[in-house]
Design a protein around this motif. Structure first.
Motif, PDB file in Angstrom:
ATOM      1  N   GLN A  54     -82.430  41.073 -26.598  1.00  0.00           N
ATOM      2  CA  GLN A  54     -83.667  41.835 -26.670  1.00  0.00           C
ATOM      3  C   GLN A  54     -83.629  42.942 -27.717  1.00  0.00           C
ATOM      4  O   GLN A  54     -84.590  43.663 -27.879  1.00  0.00           O
ATOM      5  CB  GLN A  54     -83.984  42.429 -25.300  1.00  0.00           C
ATOM      6  CG  GLN A  54     -84.247  41.378 -24.250  1.00  0.00           C
ATOM      7  CD  GLN A  54     -85.345  40.406 -24.645  1.00  0.00           C
ATOM      8  OE1 GLN A  54     -86.435  40.802 -24.995  1.00  0.00           O
ATOM      9  NE2 GLN A  54     -85.034  39.131 -24.626  1.00  0.00           N
ATOM     10  N   VAL A  55     -82.521  43.085 -28.409  1.00  0.00           N
ATOM     11  CA  VAL A  55     -82.411  44.112 -29.437  1.00  0.00           C
ATOM     12  C   VAL A  55     -83.178  43.660 -30.676  1.00  0.00           C
ATOM     13  O   VAL A  55     -83.056  42.524 -31.121  1.00  0.00           O
ATOM     14  CB  VAL A  55     -80.931  44.383 -29.785  1.00  0.00           C
ATOM     15  CG1 VAL A  55     -80.813  45.323 -30.957  1.00  0.00           C
ATOM     16  CG2 VAL A  55     -80.203  44.928 -28.576  1.00  0.00           C
ATOM     17  N   ILE A  56     -83.980  44.555 -31.216  1.00  0.00           N
ATOM     18  CA  ILE A  56     -84.741  44.244 -32.419  1.00  0.00           C
ATOM     19  C   ILE A  56     -83.843  44.492 -33.626  1.00  0.00           C
ATOM     20  O   ILE A  56     -83.408  45.616 -33.864  1.00  0.00           O
ATOM     21  CB  ILE A  56     -86.025  45.094 -32.480  1.00  0.00           C
ATOM     22  CG1 ILE A  56     -86.920  44.732 -31.292  1.00  0.00           C
ATOM     23  CG2 ILE A  56     -86.745  44.873 -33.804  1.00  0.00           C
ATOM     24  CD1 ILE A  56     -88.122  45.626 -31.123  1.00  0.00           C
ATOM     25  N   ASN A  57     -83.573  43.435 -34.353  1.00  0.00           N
ATOM     26  CA  ASN A  57     -82.690  43.506 -35.510  1.00  0.00           C
ATOM     27  C   ASN A  57     -83.521  43.857 -36.747  1.00  0.00           C
ATOM     28  O   ASN A  57     -84.026  42.972 -37.448  1.00  0.00           O
ATOM     29  CB  ASN A  57     -81.961  42.171 -35.676  1.00  0.00           C
ATOM     30  CG  ASN A  57     -80.878  42.229 -36.721  1.00  0.00           C
ATOM     31  OD1 ASN A  57     -80.893  43.066 -37.617  1.00  0.00           O
ATOM     32  ND2 ASN A  57     -79.925  41.319 -36.610  1.00  0.00           N
ATOM     33  N   LYS A  58     -83.663  45.154 -36.993  1.00  0.00           N
ATOM     34  CA  LYS A  58     -84.506  45.628 -38.092  1.00  0.00           C
ATOM     35  C   LYS A  58     -84.009  45.121 -39.442  1.00  0.00           C
ATOM     36  O   LYS A  58     -84.808  44.709 -40.282  1.00  0.00           O
ATOM     37  CB  LYS A  58     -84.569  47.153 -38.099  1.00  0.00           C
ATOM     38  CG  LYS A  58     -85.241  47.729 -36.879  1.00  0.00           C
ATOM     39  CD  LYS A  58     -85.417  49.222 -36.974  1.00  0.00           C
ATOM     40  CE  LYS A  58     -84.103  49.946 -36.822  1.00  0.00           C
ATOM     41  NZ  LYS A  58     -84.269  51.412 -36.737  1.00  0.00           N
ATOM     42  N   LYS A  59     -82.699  45.138 -39.621  1.00  0.00           N
ATOM     43  CA  LYS A  59     -82.121  44.720 -40.904  1.00  0.00           C
ATOM     44  C   LYS A  59     -82.458  43.252 -41.197  1.00  0.00           C
ATOM     45  O   LYS A  59     -82.854  42.902 -42.301  1.00  0.00           O
ATOM     46  CB  LYS A  59     -80.603  44.928 -40.882  1.00  0.00           C
ATOM     47  CG  LYS A  59     -79.925  44.678 -42.205  1.00  0.00           C
ATOM     48  CD  LYS A  59     -78.427  44.893 -42.082  1.00  0.00           C
ATOM     49  CE  LYS A  59     -78.074  46.178 -42.791  1.00  0.00           C
ATOM     50  NZ  LYS A  59     -76.616  46.399 -42.830  1.00  0.00           N
ATOM     51  N   LYS A  60     -82.328  42.412 -40.175  1.00  0.00           N
ATOM     52  CA  LYS A  60     -82.625  40.988 -40.342  1.00  0.00           C
ATOM     53  C   LYS A  60     -84.114  40.762 -40.623  1.00  0.00           C
ATOM     54  O   LYS A  60     -84.480  40.005 -41.512  1.00  0.00           O
ATOM     55  CB  LYS A  60     -82.197  40.201 -39.107  1.00  0.00           C
ATOM     56  CG  LYS A  60     -82.436  38.718 -39.221  1.00  0.00           C
ATOM     57  CD  LYS A  60     -81.934  37.973 -38.008  1.00  0.00           C
ATOM     58  CE  LYS A  60     -82.141  36.484 -38.160  1.00  0.00           C
ATOM     59  NZ  LYS A  60     -81.651  35.762 -36.971  1.00  0.00           N
ATOM     60  N   LEU A  61     -84.973  41.444 -39.852  1.00  0.00           N
ATOM     61  CA  LEU A  61     -86.413  41.284 -40.053  1.00  0.00           C
ATOM     62  C   LEU A  61     -86.841  41.780 -41.432  1.00  0.00           C
ATOM     63  O   LEU A  61     -87.640  41.130 -42.107  1.00  0.00           O
ATOM     64  CB  LEU A  61     -87.183  42.017 -38.955  1.00  0.00           C
ATOM     65  CG  LEU A  61     -87.087  41.384 -37.572  1.00  0.00           C
ATOM     66  CD1 LEU A  61     -87.647  42.326 -36.515  1.00  0.00           C
ATOM     67  CD2 LEU A  61     -87.790  40.044 -37.525  1.00  0.00           C
ATOM     68  N   ASP A  62     -86.305  42.924 -41.853  1.00  0.00           N
ATOM     69  CA  ASP A  62     -86.621  43.441 -43.190  1.00  0.00           C
ATOM     70  C   ASP A  62     -86.191  42.456 -44.273  1.00  0.00           C
ATOM     71  O   ASP A  62     -86.912  42.220 -45.235  1.00  0.00           O
ATOM     72  CB  ASP A  62     -85.952  44.798 -43.421  1.00  0.00           C
ATOM     73  CG  ASP A  62     -86.627  45.926 -42.665  1.00  0.00           C
ATOM     74  OD1 ASP A  62     -87.830  45.806 -42.350  1.00  0.00           O
ATOM     75  OD2 ASP A  62     -85.946  46.932 -42.381  1.00  0.00           O
ATOM     76  N   SER A  63     -85.016  41.873 -44.098  1.00  0.00           N
ATOM     77  CA  SER A  63     -84.510  40.902 -45.069  1.00  0.00           C
ATOM     78  C   SER A  63     -85.398  39.658 -45.121  1.00  0.00           C
ATOM     79  O   SER A  63     -85.726  39.166 -46.205  1.00  0.00           O
ATOM     80  CB  SER A  63     -83.069  40.515 -44.717  1.00  0.00           C
ATOM     81  OG  SER A  63     -82.592  39.531 -45.585  1.00  0.00           O
ATOM     82  N   LEU A  64     -85.768  39.148 -43.953  1.00  0.00           N
ATOM     83  CA  LEU A  64     -86.637  37.972 -43.909  1.00  0.00           C
ATOM     84  C   LEU A  64     -87.971  38.250 -44.591  1.00  0.00           C
ATOM     85  O   LEU A  64     -88.449  37.432 -45.391  1.00  0.00           O
ATOM     86  CB  LEU A  64     -86.867  37.532 -42.462  1.00  0.00           C
ATOM     87  CG  LEU A  64     -85.686  36.899 -41.733  1.00  0.00           C
ATOM     88  CD1 LEU A  64     -85.981  36.748 -40.251  1.00  0.00           C
ATOM     89  CD2 LEU A  64     -85.326  35.555 -42.348  1.00  0.00           C
ATOM     90  N   LEU A  65     -88.567  39.388 -44.293  1.00  0.00           N
ATOM     91  CA  LEU A  65     -89.862  39.728 -44.894  1.00  0.00           C
ATOM     92  C   LEU A  65     -89.733  39.943 -46.400  1.00  0.00           C
ATOM     93  O   LEU A  65     -90.588  39.509 -47.168  1.00  0.00           O
ATOM     94  CB  LEU A  65     -90.447  40.970 -44.214  1.00  0.00           C
ATOM     95  CG  LEU A  65     -90.941  40.743 -42.784  1.00  0.00           C
ATOM     96  CD1 LEU A  65     -91.249  42.070 -42.107  1.00  0.00           C
ATOM     97  CD2 LEU A  65     -92.149  39.830 -42.772  1.00  0.00           C
TER      98      LEU A  65
END
Length: 107
Positions: free
Chosen positions: A14-25
């Motif tokens: 349930q942890v939001i992985n900001k680094k991963k999401l930023d990279s994907l975007l």
């Protein structure tokens, strides 16, 4: 010992992985980022994480050109940040909304 490990696995997912999401975007993998954020169970996260969830969901929706839903989700994020007295984050979302609306106006 097994129940403890199972519970830890549920919390970790349930942890939001900001680094991963930023990279994907950043890399244009908008749909993958949207799938990643949509997989989070919002019933079992803290309010601060829920605000972050709405923020990233709005970014993903905007990247997918789903503008009406993106705008509504930005507002949900802003309201959630205001509810937890995170004024800096709420005001930062105002900047995102202003940019979003200016881009939308030019399209």
């Amino acid at each position: 010992m097994l129940p403890i490990l199972l519970c830890f696995g549920m919390v970790h997912s349930q942890v939001i992985n900001k680094k991963k999401l930023d990279s994907l975007l950043k890399n244009g993998q908008n749909y993958t980022a949207l799938r990643e954020i949509s997989a989070i169970d919002t019933l079992h996260i803290q309010k601060s994480d829920l605000a972050l969830f709405y923020y990233y969901k709005a970014k993903c929706l905007a990247a997918e050109n789903n503008n009406a839903k993106a705008f509504q989700t930005y507002l949900q994020a802003k309201n959630m940040y205001l509810a937890i007295d995170s004024l800096d984050s709420a005001m930062a979302i105002n900047l995102d909304i202003a940019y979003f609306l200016s881009v939308e106006k030019n399209n």
